[in-house]
Write a protein that holds these residues in place. Structure first.
Motif, PDB file in Angstrom:
ATOM      1  N   TYR C  63     -24.674 -18.731  34.910  1.00 40.33           N
ATOM      2  CA  TYR C  63     -26.057 -18.782  34.438  1.00 40.33           C
ATOM      3  C   TYR C  63     -26.757 -19.993  35.050  1.00 40.33           C
ATOM      4  O   TYR C  63     -26.106 -20.983  35.358  1.00 40.33           O
ATOM      5  CB  TYR C  63     -26.108 -18.954  32.905  1.00 40.33           C
ATOM      6  CG  TYR C  63     -25.150 -18.071  32.175  1.00 40.33           C
ATOM      7  CD1 TYR C  63     -25.429 -16.715  32.018  1.00 40.33           C
ATOM      8  CD2 TYR C  63     -23.955 -18.577  31.668  1.00 40.33           C
ATOM      9  CE1 TYR C  63     -24.537 -15.888  31.361  1.00 40.33           C
ATOM     10  CE2 TYR C  63     -23.066 -17.753  31.011  1.00 40.33           C
ATOM     11  CZ  TYR C  63     -23.356 -16.414  30.857  1.00 40.33           C
ATOM     12  OH  TYR C  63     -22.467 -15.594  30.219  1.00 40.33           O
ATOM     13  N   ARG C  74     -27.496 -23.889  29.075  1.00 41.33           N
ATOM     14  CA  ARG C  74     -27.831 -22.639  29.752  1.00 41.33           C
ATOM     15  C   ARG C  74     -29.326 -22.377  29.605  1.00 41.33           C
ATOM     16  O   ARG C  74     -29.891 -22.553  28.519  1.00 41.33           O
ATOM     17  CB  ARG C  74     -27.040 -21.508  29.084  1.00 41.33           C
ATOM     18  CG  ARG C  74     -27.341 -20.159  29.674  1.00 41.33           C
ATOM     19  CD  ARG C  74     -26.523 -19.096  28.972  1.00 41.33           C
ATOM     20  NE  ARG C  74     -27.009 -17.781  29.352  1.00 41.33           N
ATOM     21  CZ  ARG C  74     -26.460 -16.653  28.943  1.00 41.33           C
ATOM     22  NH1 ARG C  74     -25.426 -16.668  28.126  1.00 41.33           N
ATOM     23  NH2 ARG C  74     -26.943 -15.498  29.354  1.00 41.33           N
ATOM     24  N   SER C  76     -32.790 -19.718  31.068  1.00 42.73           N
ATOM     25  CA  SER C  76     -33.097 -18.422  31.682  1.00 42.73           C
ATOM     26  C   SER C  76     -33.507 -18.650  33.136  1.00 42.73           C
ATOM     27  O   SER C  76     -33.843 -19.769  33.537  1.00 42.73           O
ATOM     28  CB  SER C  76     -34.252 -17.765  30.935  1.00 42.73           C
ATOM     29  OG  SER C  76     -35.430 -18.514  31.169  1.00 42.73           O
ATOM     30  N   TRP C  77     -33.475 -17.586  33.915  1.00 42.29           N
ATOM     31  CA  TRP C  77     -33.940 -17.686  35.304  1.00 42.29           C
ATOM     32  C   TRP C  77     -35.404 -18.121  35.331  1.00 42.29           C
ATOM     33  O   TRP C  77     -35.809 -18.912  36.186  1.00 42.29           O
ATOM     34  CB  TRP C  77     -33.760 -16.353  36.045  1.00 42.29           C
ATOM     35  CG  TRP C  77     -32.414 -16.245  36.714  1.00 42.29           C
ATOM     36  CD1 TRP C  77     -31.370 -15.472  36.325  1.00 42.29           C
ATOM     37  CD2 TRP C  77     -31.982 -16.944  37.895  1.00 42.29           C
ATOM     38  NE1 TRP C  77     -30.300 -15.647  37.194  1.00 42.29           N
ATOM     39  CE2 TRP C  77     -30.654 -16.542  38.163  1.00 42.29           C
ATOM     40  CE3 TRP C  77     -32.587 -17.877  38.748  1.00 42.29           C
ATOM     41  CZ2 TRP C  77     -29.928 -17.030  39.251  1.00 42.29           C
ATOM     42  CZ3 TRP C  77     -31.858 -18.362  39.825  1.00 42.29           C
ATOM     43  CH2 TRP C  77     -30.537 -17.939  40.071  1.00 42.29           C
ATOM     44  N   GLY C 468     -21.927 -12.535  35.771  1.00 40.53           N
ATOM     45  CA  GLY C 468     -22.958 -13.085  34.887  1.00 40.53           C
ATOM     46  C   GLY C 468     -24.349 -12.831  35.424  1.00 40.53           C
ATOM     47  O   GLY C 468     -24.679 -11.711  35.815  1.00 40.53           O
ATOM     48  N   GLU C 469     -25.145 -13.884  35.478  1.00 36.97           N
ATOM     49  CA  GLU C 469     -26.514 -13.756  35.990  1.00 36.97           C
ATOM     50  C   GLU C 469     -26.643 -14.293  37.413  1.00 36.97           C
ATOM     51  O   GLU C 469     -27.749 -14.556  37.878  1.00 36.97           O
ATOM     52  CB  GLU C 469     -27.478 -14.509  35.064  1.00 36.97           C
ATOM     53  CG  GLU C 469     -27.615 -13.868  33.698  1.00 36.97           C
ATOM     54  CD  GLU C 469     -28.563 -14.634  32.785  1.00 36.97           C
ATOM     55  OE1 GLU C 469     -29.237 -15.573  33.270  1.00 36.97           O
ATOM     56  OE2 GLU C 469     -28.626 -14.298  31.604  1.00 36.97           O
ATOM     57  N   LYS C 471     -26.977 -14.576  41.348  1.00 38.14           N
ATOM     58  CA  LYS C 471     -27.732 -13.752  42.292  1.00 38.14           C
ATOM     59  C   LYS C 471     -27.432 -14.215  43.707  1.00 38.14           C
ATOM     60  O   LYS C 471     -27.006 -15.353  43.921  1.00 38.14           O
ATOM     61  CB  LYS C 471     -29.235 -13.902  42.044  1.00 38.14           C
ATOM     62  CG  LYS C 471     -29.721 -13.266  40.747  1.00 38.14           C
ATOM     63  CD  LYS C 471     -31.211 -13.529  40.588  1.00 38.14           C
ATOM     64  CE  LYS C 471     -31.721 -13.106  39.222  1.00 38.14           C
ATOM     65  NZ  LYS C 471     -31.621 -11.653  38.976  1.00 38.14           N
TER      66      LYS C 471
END
Lengths: 138, 146, 678
Positions: C63, C74, C76-77, C468-469, C471
């Motif tokens: 994350y 943690r 958010s994007w 996970g998130e 990219k």
């Protein structure tokens, strides 16, 4: 329950590996001593008897009077090269008996039975590369 | 299935065979690369001996000769450790149960042969022989070196 | 159950080996060898075999995170992107774009590198660089100057055609293991192999003749070889007069380098220098392979030029089996340089100090004024961070806190920044100093092209979903760019490659559709061009089509030994680890084979210090002290000790003294002392 003939036992790992109920355990003081313990079991199971390479085990009727744990201990025979203990004497004896004597020495005539597997590899590597290394050292 | 030949003159000691062997055998490798005098590297693994002492010491029928190969069946192994002590080269391991080189059966070419960057390992007897002869020829040209 | 095999390119070194990732139900279950690959023919080194362990490491960043003091939380994007655009934006607005620095990654694809330098320059900053600065910056400078192109002149498999292979300053047997395959093949056909190195390495095992030279004395060796070749009239006169200039200067420059004088400097016997000179010059096809033993010196650029000079005066270039072959480090360090992630170059090696360059890219990038002028290099950015000339940094997939010399100093410098964002797959030592950390996809979780050391551009496919998130770097860079108001609309790597095809002439014909197994070797100027495995076969891309023989003089290394620091510390790599170790030290089957930092020391040096093999010792230089385990071995000469730099301790010790031009630090020579820990 299982009766153990300590005079026949090789000190190998077969019974402790095979026992479905983990009644047979082993302990090893690295490079020094190995102990195998049979906890008293009520099972009518004789799988360890069947798989014992030395026929040292017998299935006998359960009795209250026998001790809870039978213990057999072996000093480990030191490797001729590195001096660390690596096998029980009865196991090595068994090797000497089962492997034909002409196979018990290497190409230089040296017996390998009393050498531990690690040192056997070292010696093998050294022998295999000796000529090549020497020719490269000029 | 042919056994694996090692060419010490080619081995660069990268230990790729060790890592690859372990990778395809569920975390238990059967190859050990030893370094001699900080120079030569020697991958060691089962020779698949014609007269295989391990098969003679094995009482449960787990280790047997199967043509050229010394084959091992896990389901017959009791893990007694006799084979480990019977192998003159120290290349049968017991880790609870025994494990050793299976030449990556049923694949035609063992993983170590495929992965070896230096082509020091081969399962082609003719090639091994050819290289030995070529080296002898070279030695003459280079004035006795090798 | 369906198993698919996805073709990928190994994420470790620049050899560019291909292999398949076996995927079942979205999970990688193994590796299958790619027997049809032209360079590795299926084989892999230990790192390649263990590559999947890194993908499934428990340490993967999952994350975006931000730091408050020593606490990580943690986020958010959305929040991460806001923090990044604010952090970078504030610096650019308040202090100016040149107060922001960008480190691109030689682990990332060409498309990602292209976008990162485009982002930096579109924001107005000249400061974009990559860790080629730490490995082959001197090759970029030195080979562009002498040969007109920076890259291996001949492909890897062509080594098999060579009759004499001269390896200098490269332990390729450990670091580019598959090269050994081709060297053996050449030997099978009668080639002779020479290895020059301060250590008796596994590469030396391949040699017919091994020269153990003192670290940092390469120019003296090479100049003496050239003197022998000139004196014995072994030069290629026709080639020199037709295809080069500067030969007369070289004759003058090397006239004092007698083999005897060079023997004194290098420690290599004079007769061996003469022998090697003859072997190299007389062979019908000689190739020189070199690596960081040549480049990581204050004389790095000189060393590279010297190597090129040797090839030029003997005409050992432009033909099969010949050439100058720098072995690059990372899987895409060649590509990162090609894509202009360098302080002195825009994509395609267009000089950044040329206003025409900025004009050219400005027309297609919709940015009116792109910055002109050379930016700060990776190593200079660290200094600038210290003295406040750089206030914000965006570091992608690099770990300068471990990989740069004098690492304690690097950490202090990075901590001095107002804002640091790090994008990586792990919480590296550098990431721990960041304000914001962005989780990236590993190689198997993204697609794009990588350019290997032999200029081979290959497509690597996406085999897995990122965890996970996380990219891909491509997605992240586009998101950051958009959050800063730039128009980075790239749906996938292929769309970026299409832009590269338009702007970089050597990549013009390397389109997505054409890239199968083995890819294409640049220059590939059109879509019907087969690629150019051998460079310079029809002259050089310099004035008059002539290469430049650029003579150099031997200069001693920056640090010399003395009473306080009597030993020379040299550094390098081992087969089971890679560079700063952020990947391999998280790979169990590699780590179990080399868990500890060690220092190799000659028995003659060890004895008076009462150091035995396996003892714990302290190694000290001017910059600090590190503990390591002693390996007493005669594979290093008396007076020289060796440490691998895969562990944090080593770069604690190395010097940041740099090559004046290429700015590479001298990782290969530091004065040190050693004591046993009692």
């Amino acid at each position: 329950m299982i009766q153990v003939d300590a005079n026949k036992c090789l000190g190998c790992f077969a019974c402790s590996n095979i026992c479905p109920n983990q009644f047979i355990t082993r302990e090893e003081e690295e490079g020094k001593r190995r102990t195998i313990r049979w906890s008293k079991c009520k099972e009518e199971c004789d799988i360890c008897v069947e798989f014992c390479p030395a026929k040292a085990l017998t299935l006998i009727p359960y009795s209250d009077s026998t001790p809870e744990v039978i213990e057999v201990s072996f000093d480990l025979v030191p490797c001729e090269v590195c001096k660390k203990g690596f096998a029980t004497e009865p196991l090595l004896k068994r090797i000497r008996e089962t492997v034909p004597s002409n196979l018990q020495t290497d190409s230089t005539g040296r017996s390998w039975v009393e050498i531990c597997p690690f040192c056997r590899r070292e010696l093998e590597a050294e022998m295999a590369s000796k000529q090549v290394v020497q020719s490269r050292r000029k | 299935m042919m056994r694996v030949y090692v060419d010490i003159n080619r081995c660069i000691g990268c230990r790729s065979c060790e890592v690859a062997c372990k990778r395809v055998h569920g975390g238990k490798g059967h190859v050990n690369v030893h370094i001699s005098e900080d120079r030569a590297s020697v991958p060691l693994f089962c020779h698949h001996c014609e007269e295989a002492a391990c098969t003679m010491a094995c009482y449960s029928g787990a280790l047997t000769k199967d043509g050229e190969r010394t084959s091992f069946s896990l389901d017959k192994c009791t893990g007694c450790g006799l084979c480990r002590l019977a192998c003159p080269f120290g290349v049968v391991w017991t880790d609870k149960l025994a494990h050793k080189c299976d030449l990556c059966a049923p694949n035609e070419t063992p993983t170590c042969v495929l992965t070896c960057p230096a082509q020091a390992l081969s399962n082609d007897y003719e090639l091994a022989l050819k290289r030995a002869r070529a080296r002898a020829g070279r030695a003459t040209i280079l004035g006795g070196k090798r | 159950m369906s198993k698919s095999l996805v073709s990928t390119i190994c994420p470790y070194c620049a050899a560019g080996c291909g292999f398949y990732v076996a995927v079942e139900k979205g999970r990688a279950t193994g590796i299958e060898y790619m027997l049809e690959h032209p360079a590795n023919e299926g084989s892999l080194c230990p790192k390649g075999n263990a590559a999947l362990e890194v993908v499934y490491s428990e340490d993967r960043l999952l994350y975006p995170m931000k730091r408050n003091g020593n606490e990580w939380s943690r986020i958010s994007w959305d929040e991460a992107l806001k923090l990044v655009s604010k952090g970078l934006g504030r610096t650019i607005k308040n202090s100016g774009p040149d107060f922001a620095g960008f480190l691109s990654s030689s682990k990332c694809t060409n498309e990602e590198n292209y976008l990162i330098q485009k982002l930096a320059r579109s924001l107005g900053s000249r400061n974009v660089d990559n860790c080629a600065r730490l490995c082959h910056a001197p090759s970029v400078v030195g080979l562009n100057r002498t040969l007109g192109a920076a890259g291996m002149t001949n492909p890897i498999p062509d080594l098999a055609n060579s009759k004499c292979i001269f390896v200098i300053g490269s332990n390729l047997a450990e670091n580019h293991a598959i090269l050994s395959r081709w060297i053996h093949r050449a030997k099978d056909r009668g080639a002779q192999v020479i290895v020059a190195d301060p250590r008796l390495t596994h590469t030396a095992w391949l040699a017919d003749l091994f020269l153990q030279l003192k670290p940092g004395t390469d120019v003296a060796l090479l100049n003496a070889m050239m003197k022998v070749i000139i004196d014995e009239d072994l030069v290629d006169k026709a080639f020199i007069s037709k295809s080069t200039k500067g030969f007369e200067d070289l004759v003058k420059a090397v006239k004092d380098y007698t083999p005897e004088k060079a023997a004194e400097i290098t420690g290599v016997p004079a007769k061996d220098i003469v022998k090697v000179a003859r072997m190299y010059a007389k062979s019908p096809a000689s190739a020189i392979l070199y690596s960081m033993g040549i480049t990581q010196h204050t004389s790095g650029t000189d060393n590279v030029q010297s190597v090129a000079n040797l090839a030029l005066i003997t005409g050992q270039i432009g033909k099969e089996g010949t050439g100058v072959l720098p072995l690059r480090g990372h899987n895409n360090v060649q590509g990162a340089c090609d894509m202009g992630a360098l302080a002195e170059f825009y994509p395609g090696y267009r000089k950044s100090d040329d206003p025409e360059t900025a004009k050219f890219f400005g027309q297609t990038w919709d940015t009116i004024s792109l910055p002109v002028g050379r930016g700060l290099t990776a190593t200079e950015m660290i200094d600038a961070a210290c003295n406040g000339e750089l206030k914000a940094m965006y570091i992608v997939g690099e770990d300068p806190a471990n990989s740069d010399p004098w690492s304690s100093h690097v950490k202090d410098c990075l901590e001095n920044l107002d804002f640091l964002v790090v994008q990586d797959i792990f919480m590296t030592a550098t990431a721990q100093l960041a304000d914001v950390v962005l989780p990236a996809a590993s190689w198997a979780e993204k697609e794009g092209t990588y350019t290997s050391t032999e200029r081979r551009v290959q497509w690597s496919n996406r085999a897995l979903e990122p965890p996970g998130e996380a990219k891909s770097d491509l997605e992240i860079v586009c998101m950051v760019a958009k959050s800063m108001g730039l128009n980075f609309d790239y749906p996938d790597a292929a769309s970026v490659l299409a832009e590269i095809n338009r702007l970089v002439p050597t990549y013009k014909g390397i389109t997505r559709e054409r890239l199968g197994i083995g890819g294409l070797i640049w220059p590939c100027p059109s879509t019907d061009h087969p690629g150019t495995p051998i460079l310079h076969s029809a002259g050089f891309k310099l004035q008059d089509g002539r290469a430049l023989i650029a003579p150099v003089q031997y200069k001693p290394a920056a640090e010399d030994t003395g009473t306080e620091y009597p030993l020379i510390l040299t550094t390098g790599r081992i087969a089971v680890h890679f560079n700063a170790g952020s990947m391999t030290r998280r790979s169990p089957s590699l780590m179990e084979r080399a868990p500890n930092l060690f220092v190799e020391i000659n028995p003659e040096d060890a004895a008076p210090l009462r150091i035995n093999d396996g003892d714990s010792v302290e190694v000290t230089t001017e910059r600090g002290t590190t503990t390591a385990l002693a390996r007493v071995t005669d594979s290093v000469k008396q007076g020289v000790v060796f440490m691998p730099f895969h562990y944090p301790g080593t770069n604690f010790l190395t010097t940041d003294a740099r090559d004046a031009e290429a700015k590479i630090p001298e990782f290969k020579v530091a004065a040190c002392n050693i004591v046993r820990r009692d």
